[in-house]
Design a protein around this motif. Structure first.
Motif, short mmCIF file in Angstrom:
data_model
loop_
_atom_site.label_atom_id
_atom_site.label_comp_id
_atom_site.label_asym_id
_atom_site.label_seq_id
_atom_site.Cartn_x
_atom_site.Cartn_y
_atom_site.Cartn_z
N HIS A 187 -20.06 -14.16 -15.32
CA HIS A 187 -20.50 -12.99 -16.39
C HIS A 187 -20.99 -12.02 -15.32
O HIS A 187 -20.84 -12.22 -13.90
CB HIS A 187 -21.66 -13.44 -17.28
N CYS A 222 -22.95 -7.19 -20.39
CA CYS A 222 -22.17 -7.80 -19.53
C CYS A 222 -21.21 -7.39 -19.03
O CYS A 222 -20.38 -6.48 -19.83
CB CYS A 222 -21.69 -9.18 -20.18
N CYS A 226 -15.47 -12.00 -19.97
CA CYS A 226 -15.89 -13.43 -19.96
C CYS A 226 -15.24 -14.05 -21.22
O CYS A 226 -15.62 -14.98 -21.46
CB CYS A 226 -17.40 -13.47 -19.74
N HIS A 230 -16.81 -10.94 -24.78
CA HIS A 230 -17.54 -10.05 -23.65
C HIS A 230 -18.15 -8.77 -24.16
O HIS A 230 -19.15 -8.38 -23.58
CB HIS A 230 -16.07 -9.77 -22.81
#
Ligand code: CUA
Length: 363
Positions: A187, A222, A226, A230
């Motif tokens: 992240h 973030c 990810c 995300h």
């Protein structure tokens, strides 16, 4: 060759070209204007740890503009001065050692010059000032956990820090997901108006210094892809006045309300799996006890859920007067936030309303 006559078509083409250029310039200038009130902009720093990188950006951008003007100016000059003329032939030659040495040396010198303030800034930004406030951050798919070890506070997605105080965030990447034990992923923590980014690696702790000079609400995100959620892994940072921060710490340190009655009492029983048709009791993953050691900690701690302004990775606004979003989230989390790891609870609409009534008591 005879000069081309100006036909209506060439005039139209010329006009279209100028029109296109003006449109681009207009778009460019509106983008600059609206950047000022955009919620996430590293060009609008609100603290020393975002101001230093911004100054570096200003310097780099200034140099880039000067180079752009010189290079494009030379290009336009050459285009006009050496344009095609009747009876003139272009000189034919291969290479020019002097020009090539110059064109290699000048950029190398500029880059070496820029490295000096860049490296200096990197080292300055990593110097932890004595007495920095400490917060531990844990990145999960797809939410942020914040722990205040000295104050024994735990919260999710919403970070509170006191104004004009350097804060050291120890950002940790969990090695396995708490929900299903699968491997955790990269992240990146970013609140653009307060600091630069910090990558988060499973099994490592990285430190990031942040500080807010103006009380307010700052959005973050973030910044490393990810997974499905995300884009829905956001952060709300509150830079509080010292008074507000002390009050927040006092409130968060208290244990959760035990005063649920009526629908809220029914909701609490459903939450704990003592009543209702839910397939998975909320209390199996979420603790309503305050403090960093409260368990279970599979999902975000909910001891003071109602004191927050958002939920589900700070994606939805928390509004108990219009709890449709919260109801939709409890009904089928992955339907409103793709990739969400919270399972479908299997609760009926009435049971969801009772659980919401209970959550509202968790101030
Ligand atoms: Cu977490 Cu992207």
């Amino acid at each position: 060759m005879a000069k081309k006559p100006t036909t209506p078509l060439t005039r139209l083409r010329r006009r279209a070209r100028w029109g296109g250029l003006s449109l681009l310039l207009a778009l460019g200038s509106t983008a600059c204007q609206s950047a000022d009130d955009a919620p996430q902009s590293s060009l609008n720093p609100a603290g020393p740890y975002s101001d230093r990188p911004d100054q570096l950006w200003d310097l780099t951008f200034g140099i880039a503009v000067v180079i752009f003007v010189i290079v494009q100016g030379a290009l336009v000059f050459a285009l006009i001065k050496f344009r095609h003329k009747e009876g003139r032939r272009a000189a034919q030659f291969h290479g020019n050692t002097k020009v090539e040495i110059l064109l290699t040396a000048v950029p190398a010198l500029i880059l070496a010059g820029l490295a000096v303030p860049t490296v200096g800034t990197i080292f300055d930004l990593s110097q932890e000032p004595p007495g920095a406030f400490r917060v531990k951050v844990i990145a999960h798919q797809f939410w942020w956990e914040f722990q205040y070890p000295e104050q024994d506070i735990i919260t999710a997605n919403e970070l509170h820090i006191p104004v004009d105080t350097p804060v050291r965030l120890s950002i940790e990447g969990a090695t396995s997901d708490r929900v299903d034990g699968s491997a955790e992923v990269l992240h990146s923590f970013w609140i653009p108006r307060l600091a630069g980014t910090q990558d988060v690696t499973p099994g490592h702790t990285n430190n990031l210094l942040i500080e807010g000079s103006e009380p307010g609400r700052y959005m973050g995100q973030c910044k490393e892809f990810c997974g499905l959620g995300h884009a829905h892994m956001r952060i709300v940072a509150y830079v509080d006045t010292q008074e507000d921060f002390d009050r927040w710490v006092a409130d968060q340190s208290q244990s959760a309300a035990e005063s649920a009655s009526g629908d809220a009492a029914t909701g609490r029983a459903i939450f704990n799996g003592e009543e209702g048709g839910g397939s998975q009791p909320c209390a199996g993953c979420h603790s309503v006890d305050a403090g960093v050691d409260a368990t279970p900690n599979t999902g975000p701690n909910l001891a003071h859920f109602a004191s927050r302004s958002t939920f589900a990775g700070a994606v939805f606004r928390l509004d108990f007067d219009n709890p449709e979003d919260l109801a939709a989230w409890i009904r089928d989390p992955a339907a409103v936030k793709p990739g969400a790891k919270m399972p479908d609870t299997g609760l009926s609409d009435d049971e969801i309303q009772d659980v919401i009534a209970y959550l509202e008591t968790l101030e």
